[in-house]
Design a protein around this motif. Structure first.
Motif, mmCIF file in Angstrom:
data_model
loop_
_atom_site.group_PDB
_atom_site.id
_atom_site.type_symbol
_atom_site.label_atom_id
_atom_site.label_comp_id
_atom_site.label_asym_id
_atom_site.label_seq_id
_atom_site.Cartn_x
_atom_site.Cartn_y
_atom_site.Cartn_z
ATOM 1 N N ILE A 1 -19.449 13.272 -12.731
ATOM 2 C CA ILE A 1 -20.670 14.070 -12.826
ATOM 3 C C ILE A 1 -21.849 13.142 -12.571
ATOM 4 N N PRO A 2 -22.951 13.666 -12.071
ATOM 5 C CA PRO A 2 -24.075 12.790 -11.693
ATOM 6 C C PRO A 2 -24.713 12.120 -12.905
ATOM 7 N N VAL A 3 -25.210 10.924 -12.664
ATOM 8 C CA VAL A 3 -25.920 10.176 -13.716
ATOM 9 C C VAL A 3 -27.369 10.647 -13.717
ATOM 10 N N SER A 4 -27.593 11.821 -14.288
ATOM 11 C CA SER A 4 -28.935 12.397 -14.363
ATOM 12 C C SER A 4 -29.471 12.252 -15.772
ATOM 13 N N TRP A 5 -30.780 12.437 -15.904
ATOM 14 C CA TRP A 5 -31.391 12.309 -17.222
ATOM 15 C C TRP A 5 -30.887 13.386 -18.172
ATOM 16 N N LEU B 1 -26.212 11.805 -24.492
ATOM 17 C CA LEU B 1 -25.719 10.628 -25.213
ATOM 18 C C LEU B 1 -26.781 10.068 -26.153
ATOM 19 N N SER B 2 -27.986 9.879 -25.623
ATOM 20 C CA SER B 2 -29.037 9.271 -26.445
ATOM 21 C C SER B 2 -29.428 10.171 -27.605
ATOM 22 N N ASP B 3 -29.399 11.492 -27.398
ATOM 23 C CA ASP B 3 -29.738 12.398 -28.494
ATOM 24 C C ASP B 3 -28.750 12.296 -29.645
ATOM 25 N N ARG B 4 -27.490 12.082 -29.328
ATOM 26 C CA ARG B 4 -26.457 11.999 -30.375
ATOM 27 C C ARG B 4 -26.594 10.736 -31.217
ATOM 28 N N CYS B 5 -27.405 9.784 -30.786
ATOM 29 C CA CYS B 5 -27.656 8.611 -31.629
ATOM 30 C C CYS B 5 -28.480 8.980 -32.857
ATOM 31 N N LYS C 1 -33.026 3.548 -19.551
ATOM 32 C CA LYS C 1 -33.926 4.336 -20.380
ATOM 33 C C LYS C 1 -33.159 5.084 -21.465
ATOM 34 N N ALA C 2 -32.025 5.667 -21.080
ATOM 35 C CA ALA C 2 -31.219 6.396 -22.067
ATOM 36 C C ALA C 2 -30.727 5.455 -23.165
ATOM 37 N N LEU D 1 -39.697 -1.295 -21.908
ATOM 38 C CA LEU D 1 -40.411 -1.169 -23.175
ATOM 39 C C LEU D 1 -41.914 -1.375 -22.997
ATOM 40 N N CYS D 2 -42.282 -2.088 -21.952
ATOM 41 C CA CYS D 2 -43.713 -2.272 -21.660
ATOM 42 C C CYS D 2 -44.293 -1.093 -20.902
#
Length: 1406
Positions: free
Chosen positions: A565-569, A575-579, A609-610, A665-666
């Motif tokens: 599946i595409p590496v889209s945001w 994944l990042s939300d489940r953190c 970014k994720a 981060l900057c």
């Protein structure tokens, strides 16, 4: 004679014949007392006596065997015995005396050794030709001698002794189901010791072992010469004893199963046992099929790591090294027998595989070993037989038992690890489709994605992720085909050769080296299927069960890593939300997953970014273990890769990743800086920032990635022990002279300069101060840079002398204030000053003034304050006077229109707020103006900043601002989303810190935010209430619940509720009155009730009786239109499922929560406690209902009937729902109103009829499929729909997500009916696996059978461990497992609920 002398120690001539006859008459089942003198003489026999007799008999038996072919009988042992006057019966009776002596566990070593030697002598006698003629063989005594092998050795076969470890085989995955007796699996053996076992030394154990070896060797000699063809019970006993001896001791070296091996070469007892099983399977001992069935059945429990006794349920063994080694040897023996006997053993191999699948327990370790056993055994099958088994496994994967479906997934994963079989190897073309790995993945593994059990779903997605890691191209392609419509696959032409080192890797069809397009003619169908699967995966990531979410995350990472599946945001944000998941285990899994995808795709900016959005916020997680994992991960990627920089060499890939992350981060991820600062603080305490680290970091400030270096340096330079100021000052000079440095980097450089100011000399400080002032006075810097520059100026002027520091600030900051005052006066006091003003410049002057004034409040003049005020409201007539006293503020409506742009006015509010912090008198004067601006202002930016300023002032001037909290909270219903969100956040912070109290209408305005039209704001409000405010005040919801009913219906007739002051505009703005808002009101009620405990539910019910129902029953409140709405709503609330007590609605045995009980004792204690709670809660609820509610219900019913109110239907509906739990006590409850009791009984009967009709419709089978499958499919689909649509929550607020799923419906709200064309199971027409019970004796007394035709008609007759637990039945039952094919499936009769119209007519006439 030698034999006669060897027999003398047995005292055969002294033994009375009567005693011998009595022993034979007793069938060797009991110890017959002997004369004391003879018993004492026999007890004095030594081990050497038995060995001498054994050696003598062995030599004579071998001589007799050699001469048995001739007619010479001079050497016959039996003849010698007769000539010596020795009776064979007496010899056997005396040997039985020794054998029966050691039956108890308290027998000493000598007794046990004598028992084993006596048993060896008897078995040796049986092997001598002529033993049958001399009536030596006795079946019971033979079995007793065999059992001596286990009775004389201490009983320790790896059995579990601890009651609190691995007790129940149903502990895993059975959290939400009651532990019924008929569904429990085999439990660990917990037999109590009847007698205290004698302690035996190592020497004693060696003596017993030597004697036991002699007995086993005697048994093997017997099996080589003596046939058990007509003694099936004895053959069965031998098999059972051999299976137990497999655990006796470890086998040294490799197990040798070569045919024709010498018995004397066998070193260990397990090797002898396997050799004995081989002998039993020879034609000498009867039908080989029966022998194989018997042996394989005993080995079944060895493979399953169970201990199977003569009767009762099998018990689990601890899977230690010895048990696992024995299991592996048993599998090796089965494979050896299949290779030796070929077609003769193959049918029983198939039955063995089926029994392994059916009897496996649910524990993870046992399942894994069982699946490995299935994989090893299937490797011995031909492709055709293998295809038959896969077909059976396909049916088995849809078994009604969760453990069976779970194990089928384990088996599939093991089979996928084996080389793929070619379809052309299968003799039956119809079975060729079962051979490819694609069938295993798509039809067996992924078919269970919608399984009713969350445990199975979780396992499926975890295994799906593992499939992508398999070396087989076809396995990877099968997974890709599930999530993409068209798959491009490149296949290498591979020639499979025997003995190739690549055999264990990839095997698939050989194709030319070219790109093969694999697609469907109907691309729309493929796209829909792939999109459906992806959507399903996303739903599983958000599932209500934590284990499902973890496995779905693992599968999602696999699909992203391999480009399926595409590496889209959108995909990465999952994944990042489940953190920030509510479950700790899911958070840790998510952190691991984002790390995996970052390692796989380190150069992808979206992945970076994720990763930052997932890991960096976790450093402030409420769980310490999550914080530690996040800090460890950040240190690995951001700190450990900071090495000394040299422009002459390239950076390593890991170092490049570090600087890319820091640069993000900057830039794009600046909003994560506050979390990153927390990590820096923790690392500082751990002394992570050494002088070497600082030097390495400074070396990167001149590189292309200097932005990240300055960011990190600005955070850590304050803690550095030694700082090389030279390079930093060089960078400062470059920044002053260059115009290409970004604003963010300039801010970081200024921060570093400020931190190292203490290490600079005065000349350097003066030079830097001049540079900073030059920049500030140019008013060309950005707002962020202005703030950073003034902060740096403050640090440069700081000293130990406070007066000197303030003098420095008054001089430099005062100069900036004067410049700002002159510029603003020139614009505001000039008639044409506001024409063609530069909006950006005036904002910079305002911002500079606001920041500088905080450092020199004495330099702020009243004229300047009025200038700032005039930016908000024009008062030019008062400005020239510049009197000492400030003018009184007037409402905004009395000022002339302001010509300043909105942006300037918004910054003017912020500047004025900074002045308020230093001049309290300004707060009193301007708060009414701000409050009026919130009410009538039209500029979003201005009103937003006013909210921020007023909330900030509440911290400094709490009592002054408290009266304006209603004005601030009114912004919760503002038309602009940003203002509602800002107000919600600011008020939550004030409530958390207790600067604001829950007074007036504030609580109810927060409740209205739960139904905000913007889902993201509603989710944020839910987070604020549950995770911040409710923890501070757990009684908050219950205290305001009753008033919510009156407030949201705008009812003010009650004496106590809804009496706080509100303006008419506020009432209209927050009103939820009317039927159009009913759904919103009940969403609020449900939310509140969901977070009540049972005590609060009982109290609320009583309060609703007193504060609502009693008021109408006593006619304190009029039953007008508004009153009817309140009463109707109250009945509807009492009907909600959320009002039921959790203790009574939770089924027994369920263990809610993320983790299951680890031990059986804990589970039992929890179940007992829950049962007690259920009973107490039910009694309390019943008593409260009878005493408080029933009288009010009766009174209200009469009142509503008298007034013919439509609320009567709501009361009726409430009674119908409530009395479901007391259907047998209706007359008792409503004894005061017999008519009402009759009506309630009628309602309950009608409701029961409706449920029966719905149940019959659900079970109606028009396709002639088995009823069980129909029920499974309907429950399966309804469970999937209900669980997939469960709303998910984060432990931190989340932004709006598109296509938000509706809320979950409970089973009581959903029909378990499968709608045509929706959630259909593609395998619904395949053959199914059913479990039925048949009485013993039926079907030829079969225990496990399979149908004729496609699947093998084989069974372990009479020895199945799949029992029926219905032990209370009048007939003894066994379980029979039927696997019906499509043709043999029984067609049940359809039951029609049809009544004759004539009969109905007759009933009506009657």
């Amino acid at each position: 004679m030698e034999l006669t002398s060897a027999l003398q120690f047995l005292k055969l001539h002294q033994v009375p014949q009567a005693w011998v006859n009595e022993v034979w008459d007793a069938e060797f089942t009991a110890m017959i007392p002997m004369e004391d003198n003879i018993e004492l003489e026999l007890a004095s026999c030594g081990e050497e006596d038995f060995r001498s007799l054994y050696t003598c008999l062995l030599v004579l038996s071998e001589e007799q065997l050699q001469s048995s072919s001739s007619d010479d009988s001079s050497q016959s042992i039996w003849r010698q015995l007769r000539e010596s006057g020795v009776s064979v019966q007496s010899l056997v009776a005396v040997l039985s005396f020794f054998v029966l002596t050691a039956k108890g566990k308290a027998a000493n070593t000598q007794q046990r050794v004598r028992t084993l030697h006596a048993a060896s002598l008897y078995v040796l006698l049986l092997g001598i030709p002529g033993s049958i003629a001399n009536k030596v063989f006795h079946e019971i005594f033979f079995d007793t001698c065999l059992s001596a092998t286990t009775q004389c050795w201490p009983q320790d076969f790896g059995r579990k002794r601890k009651k609190d470890t691995l007790k129940s085989s149903q502990a895993e995955g059975k959290r939400s189901k009651p532990h019924r007796k008929e569904i429990q699996e085999m439990e660990v053996d917990e037999e109590e010791e009847e007698e205290e076992e004698l302690h035996l030394s190592s020497q004693d154990l060696n003596r017993i072992r030597d004697a036991l070896v002699l007995l086993v060797q005697s048994l093997l000699r017997l099996l080589q010469t003596f046939t058990l063809k007509y003694k099936p019970q004895s053959a069965c006993s031998c098999t059972q004893i051999f299976s137990k001896l497999l655990y006796f001791e470890p086998v040294i070296g490799e197990l040798n199963l070569a045919a024709g091996q010498n018995m004397n070469e066998l070193q260990s007892i397990p090797e002898m046992a396997f050799f004995g099983m081989q002998l039993i399977c020879t034609p000498k001992h009867g039908d080989q099929k029966e022998s194989l069935r018997r042996v394989f059945h005993r080995l079944l429990y060895v493979i399953l790591m169970m201990n199977k006794g003569d009767r009762g349920r099998p018990t689990l063994l601890v899977p230690n090294h010895a048990v696992l080694a024995t299991r592996d040897q048993a599998i090796q023996f089965v494979c050896h027998m299949v290779n030796e006997l070929k077609d003769l053993a193959l049918p029983f191999l198939k039955v063995l595989l089926q029994h392994i699948c059916c009897q496996i327990v649910e524990k993870c370790e046992y399942r894994n070993h069982g699946a490995q056993a299935v994989g090893t055994l299937t490797s011995e099958m031909s492709s055709t037989d293998y295809a038959h088994f896969i077909k059976w496994l396909h049916n088995f994967s849809r078994h009604s038992k969760m453990a069976s479906r779970l194990f089928s997934v384990d088996v599939v994963m093991v089979l996928l690890g084996q080389p793929e079989r070619r379809p052309e190897e299968c003799d039956d073309p119809g079975l060729a489709c079962y051979l490819p790995h694609q069938f295993l993945i798509q039809s067996l593994l992924f078919a269970r994605r919608n399984d009713p059990s969350p445990t199975v779903q979780s396992h499926v997605f975890a295994c799906l992720a593992q499939c992508l890691e398999f070396p087989s191209h076809n396995a990877t392609y099968a997974v890709q085909n599930l999530f993409s419509a068209t798959v491009t696959q490149t296949v290498l032409e591979v020639e499979s050769t025997e003995g190739s080192s690549q055999q264990h890797q990839k095997t698939y069809h050989s194709l030319p080296f070219r790109t093969v397009e694999v697609g469907s003619n109907d691309s729309t169908v493929c796209d829909a299927k792939a999109n459906e699967n992806i959507t399903l995966l996303f739903r599983r990531v958000q599932d209500s069960k934590s284990n499902v979410r973890k496995s779905a995350l693992q599968a999602l990472v696999g699909l992203l890593k391999h480009g399926v599946i595409p590496v889209s945001w959108k995909n990465l944000s999952m994944l990042s939300d489940r953190c920030r998941d509510p479950a700790v285990s899911v958070k840790k899994k998510a952190l691991q997953c984002v790390g995996e995808i970052l390692n796989a795709k380190p150069d992808c900016s979206l992945v970076q970014k994720a990763w930052l959005h997932g890991v960096v916020p976790a450093v402030v997680d409420s769980e310490n273990s999550v914080q530690e994992k996040a800090l460890e991960t950040l240190e690995l990627y951001l700190l450990s890769q900071v090495k000394a920089y040299s422009g002459s060499r390239h950076l390593h890939s890991s170092q490049r990743l570090t600087w890319k992350l820091l640069n993000l981060l900057c830039g794009e991820c600046q909003n994560l800086s506050r979390y990153f600062n927390r990590a820096i603080a923790v690392w500082t305490k751990q002394n992570k920032f050494t002088a070497t680290f600082i030097n390495n970091l400074i070396s990167h400030t001149e590189a292309d990635h200097s932005a990240g270096a300055w960011l990190l340096l600005s955070r850590v330079v304050a803690t550095a022990p030694q700082i090389p100021c030279g390079k930093i000052l060089d960078s400062w000079d470059n920044m002053v002279s260059s115009k290409d440095v970004s604003v963010t980097t300039c801010c970081h450089i200024m921060c570093v300069i400020g931190e190292i100011s203490a290490h600079l000399n005065e000349d350097t400080k003066d030079r830097i101060v001049d540079d900073v002032m030059c920049w500030l006075k140019s008013f060309t810097m950005s707002l962020e840079l202005i703030s950073a520059a003034i902060d740096t100026l403050h640090q440069l002027g700081s000293s130990e002398d406070v007066k000197q520091t303030q003098s420095f600030l008054n001089h430099h900051c005062g100069e900036l204030v004067s410049l700002c005052e002159a510029y603003l006066a020139g614009i505001i006091l000039n008639e044409n000053g506001t024409h063609n003003i530069n909006e950006e410049v005036i904002v910079k002057y305002l911002h500079t003034f606001g920041v500088a004034s905080l450092n020199c409040p004495a330099r702020v003049s009243k004229r300047m304050i009025l200038l700032v005020e005039s930016i908000l409201v024009t008062r030019t007539d008062k400005l020239p006077d510049c009197q000492d006293e400030l003018p009184a503020s007037l409402p905004v409506s009395q000022f002339k229109a302001n010509s300043m742009p909105t942006k300037v006015r918004a910054h003017g509010v912020i500047t004025l707020g900074k002045l308020f912090l230093q001049h309290e008198e300004l707060v009193q004067a301007y708060l009414p103006v701000f409050a009026r601006e919130l009410e009538v202002g039209t500029e979003v930016a201005v009103r937003n900043n006013v909210v921020v300023i007023m909330c900030d002032l509440c911290v400094r001037y709490t009592n002054v601002v408290d009266r304006y909290i209603p004005n601030i909270s009114a912004c919760l219903r503002d038309d602009e989303t940003i203002i509602r969100e800002q107000t919600l956040i600011m008020l939550t912070i004030l409530l958390q810190e207790e600067f604001v109290k829950w007074k007036g209408s504030l609580f109810f305005r927060f409740m209205v935010m739960l139904v905000d039209p913007e889902p993201a704001i509603a989710s944020l409000c839910e987070y604020c209430l549950l995770h911040i405010l409710l923890k501070k005040n757990p009684e908050m919801f219950s205290q305001h619940f009753i008033e919510c009913i009156y407030h949201f219906n705008s009812h003010s007739g009650h004496n106590s509720y809804n009496k706080f002051p509100q303006t008419e505009s506020e009432k209209v703005r927050f009103s939820l009155k009317g039927p159009q808002h009913r759904e919103k009101r009940f969403r609020i009620y449900r939310f509140l009730l969901q977070h009540f405990n049972d005590a609060q539910r009982l109290n609320i019910t009583n309060k609703m009786n007193q504060s609502v129902l009693a008021c109408f029953a006593d006619e304190e409140l009029p039953l007008d239109a508004d009153g009817a709405d309140i009463l109707s709503e109250t009945f509807n609330i009492l009907t909600l499922k959320e009002m039921k007590l959790q203790a009574t609605s939770t089924p027994l045995g369920s263990t809610g929560g993320e983790e299951q009980a680890e031990g059986n004792m804990a589970t039992m204690a929890k179940a007992v406690l829950q049962a007690v709670q259920n009973k107490v809660a039910s009694q309390v609820k019943k008593k409260a209902f009878i005493e408080n509610t029933v009288p009010l219900i009766i009174c209200l019913k009469h009142l509503l009937e008298r007034k013919q109110s439509p609320v009567l239907k709501d009361l009726t509906a409430y009674l119908q729902v409530t009395m479901q739990d007391y259907r047998n006590e209706v007359k008792e409850f409503f004894a005061g109103d017999e008519q009402l009791a009759v009506e309630v009984e009628f309602l309950l009967k009608e409701a029961e009829k409706e449920r029966q009709i719905a149940k019959q419709m659900d079970n109606c089978n028009l396709n002639k499929e088995p009823k069980m499958l129909t029920r499974q499919a309907s429950v399966h689909c309804s469970a999937v729909r209900s669980r997939l649509l469960h709303p998910y929550s984060f432990s931190t607020p989340q932004p709006l997500r598109p296509n938000r799923l509706p809320a979950r419906h409970t089973k009581s709200e959903c029909h378990v009916r499968v709608l045509p064309g929706t959630w259909s199971n593609p395998q619904s027409k395949s053959s199914s696996l059913e479990r039925t019970v048949m009485p013993q004796g039926g079907e030829g007394n079969r225990a496990i059978s399979t149908p004729n035709g496609d699947i093998f008609n084989l069974t372990f007759e009479g020895f199945s461990a799949i029992y029926s637990d219905k032990t209370t039945s009048s007939h003894e039952e066994t379980s029979v497992l039927h696997v019906w094919s499509e043709e043999e499936r029984p067609a049940g009769l359809r039951q029609w609920n049809v009544q004759s119209p004539l009969r109905l007519k007759k009933k009506t006439n009657v």
